[in-house]
Design a protein around this motif. Sequence first.
Motif, PDB file in Angstrom:
ATOM      1  N   GLU A 168      32.635  62.578  11.043  1.00 36.41           N
ATOM      2  CA  GLU A 168      32.919  63.968  11.414  1.00 36.41           C
ATOM      3  C   GLU A 168      32.708  64.902  10.231  1.00 36.41           C
ATOM      4  O   GLU A 168      32.207  66.026  10.414  1.00 36.41           O
ATOM      5  N   VAL A 169      33.080  64.474   9.042  1.00 37.33           N
ATOM      6  CA  VAL A 169      32.862  65.294   7.845  1.00 37.33           C
ATOM      7  C   VAL A 169      31.375  65.561   7.648  1.00 37.33           C
ATOM      8  O   VAL A 169      30.949  66.692   7.386  1.00 37.33           O
ATOM      9  N   VAL A 170      30.559  64.528   7.777  1.00 32.61           N
ATOM     10  CA  VAL A 170      29.111  64.691   7.623  1.00 32.61           C
ATOM     11  C   VAL A 170      28.574  65.679   8.650  1.00 32.61           C
ATOM     12  O   VAL A 170      27.766  66.569   8.323  1.00 32.61           O
ATOM     13  N   ALA A 171      29.027  65.562   9.892  1.00 33.13           N
ATOM     14  CA  ALA A 171      28.552  66.471  10.951  1.00 33.13           C
ATOM     15  C   ALA A 171      28.962  67.912  10.676  1.00 33.13           C
ATOM     16  O   ALA A 171      28.171  68.845  10.873  1.00 33.13           O
ATOM     17  N   LEU A 172      30.187  68.114  10.208  1.00 35.85           N
ATOM     18  CA  LEU A 172      30.655  69.472   9.910  1.00 35.85           C
ATOM     19  C   LEU A 172      29.893  70.082   8.737  1.00 35.85           C
ATOM     20  O   LEU A 172      29.572  71.283   8.753  1.00 35.85           O
ATOM     21  N   LEU A 173      29.600  69.284   7.733  1.00 31.95           N
ATOM     22  CA  LEU A 173      28.820  69.785   6.599  1.00 31.95           C
ATOM     23  C   LEU A 173      27.403  70.151   7.025  1.00 31.95           C
ATOM     24  O   LEU A 173      26.877  71.206   6.626  1.00 31.95           O
ATOM     25  N   ILE A 232      35.828  73.312   5.479  1.00 32.01           N
ATOM     26  CA  ILE A 232      34.445  72.920   5.176  1.00 32.01           C
ATOM     27  C   ILE A 232      33.568  74.155   5.035  1.00 32.01           C
ATOM     28  O   ILE A 232      32.729  74.248   4.126  1.00 32.01           O
ATOM     29  N   ARG A 233      33.762  75.119   5.914  1.00 34.84           N
ATOM     30  CA  ARG A 233      32.956  76.353   5.834  1.00 34.84           C
ATOM     31  C   ARG A 233      33.211  77.065   4.507  1.00 34.84           C
ATOM     32  O   ARG A 233      32.267  77.527   3.843  1.00 34.84           O
ATOM     33  N   LYS A 234      34.475  77.154   4.085  1.00 32.21           N
ATOM     34  CA  LYS A 234      34.802  77.805   2.817  1.00 32.21           C
ATOM     35  C   LYS A 234      34.200  77.032   1.645  1.00 32.21           C
ATOM     36  O   LYS A 234      33.707  77.642   0.679  1.00 32.21           O
ATOM     37  N   VAL A 242      31.470  75.151   1.702  1.00 32.08           N
ATOM     38  CA  VAL A 242      30.015  75.363   1.706  1.00 32.08           C
ATOM     39  C   VAL A 242      29.678  76.749   1.202  1.00 32.08           C
ATOM     40  O   VAL A 242      28.686  76.933   0.481  1.00 32.08           O
ATOM     41  N   ASP A 243      30.479  77.751   1.558  1.00 31.36           N
ATOM     42  CA  ASP A 243      30.261  79.098   1.039  1.00 31.36           C
ATOM     43  C   ASP A 243      30.318  79.096  -0.486  1.00 31.36           C
ATOM     44  O   ASP A 243      29.498  79.719  -1.156  1.00 31.36           O
ATOM     45  N   TRP A 244      31.333  78.424  -1.036  1.00 24.91           N
ATOM     46  CA  TRP A 244      31.450  78.324  -2.508  1.00 24.91           C
ATOM     47  C   TRP A 244      30.273  77.553  -3.093  1.00 24.91           C
ATOM     48  O   TRP A 244      29.663  78.009  -4.077  1.00 24.91           O
ATOM     49  N   TYR A 245      29.932  76.438  -2.507  1.00 22.93           N
ATOM     50  CA  TYR A 245      28.837  75.610  -3.007  1.00 22.93           C
ATOM     51  C   TYR A 245      27.537  76.412  -3.030  1.00 22.93           C
ATOM     52  O   TYR A 245      26.750  76.314  -3.995  1.00 22.93           O
ATOM     53  N   SER A 246      27.315  77.219  -2.006  1.00 19.37           N
ATOM     54  CA  SER A 246      26.058  77.977  -1.913  1.00 19.37           C
ATOM     55  C   SER A 246      25.963  79.058  -2.981  1.00 19.37           C
ATOM     56  O   SER A 246      24.862  79.528  -3.299  1.00 19.37           O
TER      57      SER A 246
END
Length: 314
Positions: free
Chosen positions: A253-258, A304-306, A308-312
């Motif tokens: 599920e983590v992989v799918a959300l990412l 996860i969204r937060k 990814v926002d930071w990672y980007s």
Amino acid sequence: MKLLVTGIAGFIGSHLAERLLDRGDTVVGLDSFDPFYARSIKERNLARVRGRAHVVEADLLDEAAVAEVLSATDFDVVVHLAGLAGVRPSLGAPARYQRVNVEGTTRLAELARARGVRRFVFASSSSVYGASKRLPFAEDDRADEPMSPYAASKRAAELVLRALVHTHGLGVTSLRYFTVYGPRQRPEMAIHAFCRAIDRGETIELYGTGAASRDYTYVDDVIDGTLRAIDRVGDGYRVYNLGAGGTPTTLNEVVALLAEALGKPARVHRGPAIVGDVEHTIADIRAAKAALGYEPRTGIREGIRKFVDWYSRT
């Protein structure tokens, strides 16, 4: 309040220091800048701390250096986040994990007590529950079947601190963190490593079937719980789970959300399960709710969204 925060340049330590400084506390930080991951990452973590907190580079096992830090300020609380992290790395260096995580914690607590510091908050781990089959994990569960040297070192440190409560009157709160994630997460941890691989079009190495699940806990929630524990640490020994306390999330599920948050497909290679990893974790957080007013607010999809926002942006 005057606080010593060990591991201040790390993922959780840097977030905690910022929150303490923002509310007006005096913070002194101790960090060895261990080369477990790049120093440049830790320096970035400290971007909002440098200039507001006094940061000392020293090893926990350097008794003279730690004593000097403790003697320079009349601290109200020591918040001990420093240590060697990770289940898998501990498999190859069990003796070093015991030295740093057990001996280092013991020395720090002894030196703090000698300087008159009566309050100590310790970052423990959900790993201490080990092979327990009871879910969710509760603080009064037996924790005597560690699955890795890392887990054993955290449990041993808890027991040493508990002994110091009885023998020397130290007031200790141990916080068992459950798979913390969010901005600044260490680069080798699953969510960060998976995100990087998906973003670069690389293959994720997923060990086991992907059905293993974790109580992923967003860093802001953990920091809130830690602050509440700092403000309430008193006499005696207390232990609290700090987790999300909801439905655990599987690796699949983590992989799918990412992949969804990145808008890119995930390529997965499945290998054998890793020795030392537990199959499932989930926190019983009723004690932390009752005693600390702890209330995690960030669900896994939003977290996860937060992340990814930071990672980007980095």
